[in-house]
Enzyme design. Structure first.
Site, PDB file in Angstrom:
ATOM      1  N   GLY A   1       0.904  -0.751   0.046  1.00 19.68           N
ATOM      2  CA  GLY A   1       0.132  -0.152   0.050  1.00 19.68           C
ATOM      3  C   GLY A   1       0.491   1.352  -0.159  1.00 19.68           C
TER       4      GLY A   1
ATOM      5  N   ASP B   1       4.316  -5.041  -7.438  1.00 21.51           N
ATOM      6  CA  ASP B   1       3.656  -3.548  -7.139  1.00 21.51           C
ATOM      7  C   ASP B   1       4.290  -2.166  -8.106  1.00 21.51           C
ATOM      8  OD1 ASP B   1       5.719  -4.241  -5.092  1.00 21.51           O
ATOM      9  OD2 ASP B   1       5.894  -2.402  -4.466  1.00 21.51           O
TER      10      ASP B   1
ATOM     11  N   ASP C   1       8.448   3.254 -10.500  1.00 19.76           N
ATOM     12  CA  ASP C   1       8.963   3.560  -9.297  1.00 19.76           C
ATOM     13  C   ASP C   1       9.931   2.913  -9.391  1.00 19.76           C
ATOM     14  OD1 ASP C   1       8.684   3.787  -6.996  1.00 19.76           O
ATOM     15  OD2 ASP C   1       7.149   1.595  -6.632  1.00 19.76           O
TER      16      ASP C   1
HETATM   17  P1  AMP Z   1       8.811   0.543  -2.965  1.00 23.12           P
HETATM   18  O1  AMP Z   1      10.330  -0.314  -2.710  1.00 23.12           O
HETATM   19  O2  AMP Z   1       9.270   2.044  -3.296  1.00 23.12           O
HETATM   20  O3  AMP Z   1       8.356   0.179  -4.077  1.00 23.12           O
HETATM   21  O4  AMP Z   1       8.337   0.509  -1.846  1.00 23.12           O
HETATM   22  C1  AMP Z   1       7.799  -0.880  -0.927  1.00 23.12           C
HETATM   23  C2  AMP Z   1       6.486  -0.251  -0.219  1.00 23.12           C
HETATM   24  O5  AMP Z   1       7.123   0.240   1.194  1.00 23.12           O
HETATM   25  C3  AMP Z   1       5.438   0.346  -0.249  1.00 23.12           C
HETATM   26  O6  AMP Z   1       4.301  -0.342   0.379  1.00 23.12           O
HETATM   27  C4  AMP Z   1       5.772   1.791  -0.306  1.00 23.12           C
HETATM   28  O7  AMP Z   1       4.540   2.537   0.294  1.00 23.12           O
HETATM   29  C5  AMP Z   1       6.598   1.527   1.030  1.00 23.12           C
HETATM   30  N1  AMP Z   1       7.811   2.597   1.840  1.00 23.12           N
HETATM   31  C6  AMP Z   1       8.508   2.719   0.950  1.00 23.12           C
HETATM   32  N2  AMP Z   1       9.686   3.629   1.564  1.00 23.12           N
HETATM   33  C7  AMP Z   1       8.724   3.949   2.557  1.00 23.12           C
HETATM   34  C8  AMP Z   1       8.521   5.063   3.716  1.00 23.12           C
HETATM   35  N3  AMP Z   1      10.324   5.175   4.135  1.00 23.12           N
HETATM   36  N4  AMP Z   1       7.636   5.012   4.856  1.00 23.12           N
HETATM   37  C9  AMP Z   1       6.543   3.706   5.013  1.00 23.12           C
HETATM   38  N5  AMP Z   1       6.534   3.221   3.206  1.00 23.12           N
HETATM   39  C10 AMP Z   1       7.609   3.148   2.578  1.00 23.12           C
HETATM   40 MG    MG Z   2       6.789   0.736  -4.759  1.00 24.58          MG
END
Ligand code: AMP
Ligand code: MG
Length: 481
Positions: A88, A250, A260
């Site tokens: 999410g 995702d 992303d």
């Molecule tokens: P990503 O690697 O950017 O695709 O992120 C994977 C998941 O981790 C997603 O659900 C992001 O919303 C969550 N996420 C990444 N960085 C953060 C953060 N600093 N705080 C909260 N959630 C995060």
């Molecule tokens: Mg992501």
């Protein structure tokens, strides 16, 4: 503020409530616009010129929410490096869907906007370096002619984020045709209620594939459309040597845009096993593995759609497998046509695949630069470099020249239209981001200018075309989460 040209809707919020949480970004203490994409704003029909700098920063940081908006964070799940997890928007909030004057719908999303119910252990924030990285690479991808989310602005927050170091905080304004991911369908399927997946499927078809509305099997039609878009997208990535780095389910958007930008990078010397992500120990998302991983992700989408494909599970599986089978061939034909174009060939003939793979093998053996080799091949004369004067290359080159003689048109013009002169090389990106963290945006702006005119050549571009010296080489990039 509210009389800005924003025309916002939130059709996504008409889906069942499990798909999102309505909430606003957490305000930041001192927002300041670091970079604003005026050209994109114009394309979107967005006019923020009436706002003073503080109002503009407040709007772009999410401190000020225009009246009548219903911001929300999306729920989704996903396979991360092969493992299924609930995810999410843990640090992103969608302000709404802006309608351009021509009626095109864009999600406007704040990335780095504070904690949400999906944040798990995270702080919901983002650092300046990674947000500027997403800005420059997404804009370069767009200029390369590759479907991608865009970057409207980066705003510094005036706050510190704590990673391995203390870093300046920032928020990215991300623009996307939508943020519906393979992981969104996986999330829907978890509920084991057909109406939930059905509502997401109908919404996605309405928004992206209206021509499939009356198809006899909408789920299969959706799968086919997404497969085609992904085959196109990965072919583009392979064309320019782009390595996404985190092709988790995702991070695969159904609209076919690259989404992303984490530890992504462009390849310098050609090596199919190139990986940049510091956490991809098994090389799952290596350059040459990207089509395989796209296929794997599509299989996860198909799994999520099974109850909608056919009420009998066995039949549904058979139908889904039949569809998925087509991907390999579809991708292969697109890849061959693309590689042919890179070599000035308009149509692929019997011997061409061999010609292509032999060149790639030689480039690998000689560690030839991926971008520059194709650029050099499109020049009248090749530079006197070790690779080009080798006997191996000469043999190949003679065959290619002969093959080119069968082509009628201007092969070099075709090559120039698909082979970029400039890519945002990782060492240049890192250099620009490090300067930006010291408040010097000059290298960033220069790199952005070069990377957003990728098919233009000129002497002034030399610094961006030169591969990194061994000392300059950046071997790993971090997610920056
Ligand atoms: P990503 O690697 O950017 O695709 O992120 C994977 C998941 O981790 C997603 O659900 C992001 O919303 C969550 N996420 C990444 N960085 C953060 C953060 N600093 N705080 C909260 N959630 C995060
Ligand atoms: Mg992501």
């Amino acid at each position: 503020m509210t009389d800005s040209s924003l025309r916002l809707e939130s059709t996504y919020a008409n889906l069942p409530e499990i798909f999102y949480t309505k909430l606003s970004p957490v305000p930041v203490s001192k927002p300041k616009v670091v970079i604003f994409n005026q050209k994109l704003a114009e394309e979107m029909g967005l006019d923020l010129t009436q706002l003073n700098p503080q109002q503009k920063a407040d709007l772009l940081a999410g401190n000020l929410i225009p009246e009548g908006c219903t911001p929300f964070a999306q729920a989704y799940a996903g396979h991360q490096f092969g493992n299924f997890t609930m995810l999410g928007d843990g640090r992103a909030i969608i302000l709404g869907e802006h309608l351009s004057r021509s009626g095109k719908r864009f999600d406007i999303q704040y990335k780095g906007s504070g904690r949400t119910p999906y944040s798990r252990g995270g702080d919901g924030r983002a650092a300046l370096g990674p947000m500027l990285r997403e800005y420059i690479i997404s804009e370069a991808m767009h200029s390369l002619g590759i479907p991608t989310t865009r970057s409207l602005a980066v705003v510094s927050t005036g706050e510190t984020v704590y990673r391995e170091d203390e870093l300046p905080g920032a928020i990215l304004n991300r623009i996307a045709s939508s943020h519906i991911r393979v992981g969104t369908f996986q999330f829907a399927a978890l509920h084991q209620e057909k109406t939930i997946s059905q509502s997401l499927m109908d919404y996605t078809i309405d928004r992206h594939f209206p021509e499939s509305k009356d198809h006899g099997n909408k789920a299969l039609a959706l799968l086919d459309q997404v497969m085609k878009l992904q085959a196109d997208l990965i072919t583009h990535w392979m064309r320019v040597g782009f390595i996404h780095g985190v092709m988790n389910t995702d991070n695969m958007a159904l609209c076919g845009e690259t989404i992303d930008y984490g530890p992504c990078a462009f390849m310098d010397s050609f090596d199919p096993s190139t990986v940049f992500s510091s956490i991809d120990h098994q090389r799952r998302y290596a350059y040459a593995n990207q089509p395989v991983m796209a296929h794997w992700n599509l299989a996860r989408l198909a799994e999520s759609l099974l109850p909608l494909i056919h009420e009998n599970r066995e039949t549904a599986i058979e139908l889904a497998e039949d569809s998925l089978k087509a991907f390999e061939e579809l991708y292969k034909s697109k890849w061959l046509a693309m590689m042919g174009n890179k070599l000035g060939l308009t149509k692929i003939e019997d011997q061409d695949e061999e010609l292509i793979t032999e060149l790639l093998d030689l480039m690998h053996e000689y560690s030839a630069d991926y971008t520059n080799t194709f650029l050099d091949l499109g020049q009248k004369e090749l530079p006197a470099e070790e690779f080009y004067i080798s006997e191996d290359f000469s043999n190949w080159h003679n065959r290619w020249v002969k093959r080119l003689q069968q082509e009628g048109g201007d092969s070099f013009a075709l090559m120039r239209s698909v082979n970029p002169a400039v890519i945002p090389r990782n060492h240049k990106v890192e250099e620009a981001l490090q300067a930006a963290e010291r408040d010097d945006l000059t290298p960033f702006h220069h790199l952005l200018e070069a990377a957003t005119n990728p098919y233009e050549s000129g002497e002034n571009l030399n610094p961006y075309q030169t591969p990194p010296s061994p000392k300059e080489k950046v071997l790993q990039t971090f997610c920056g989460t």
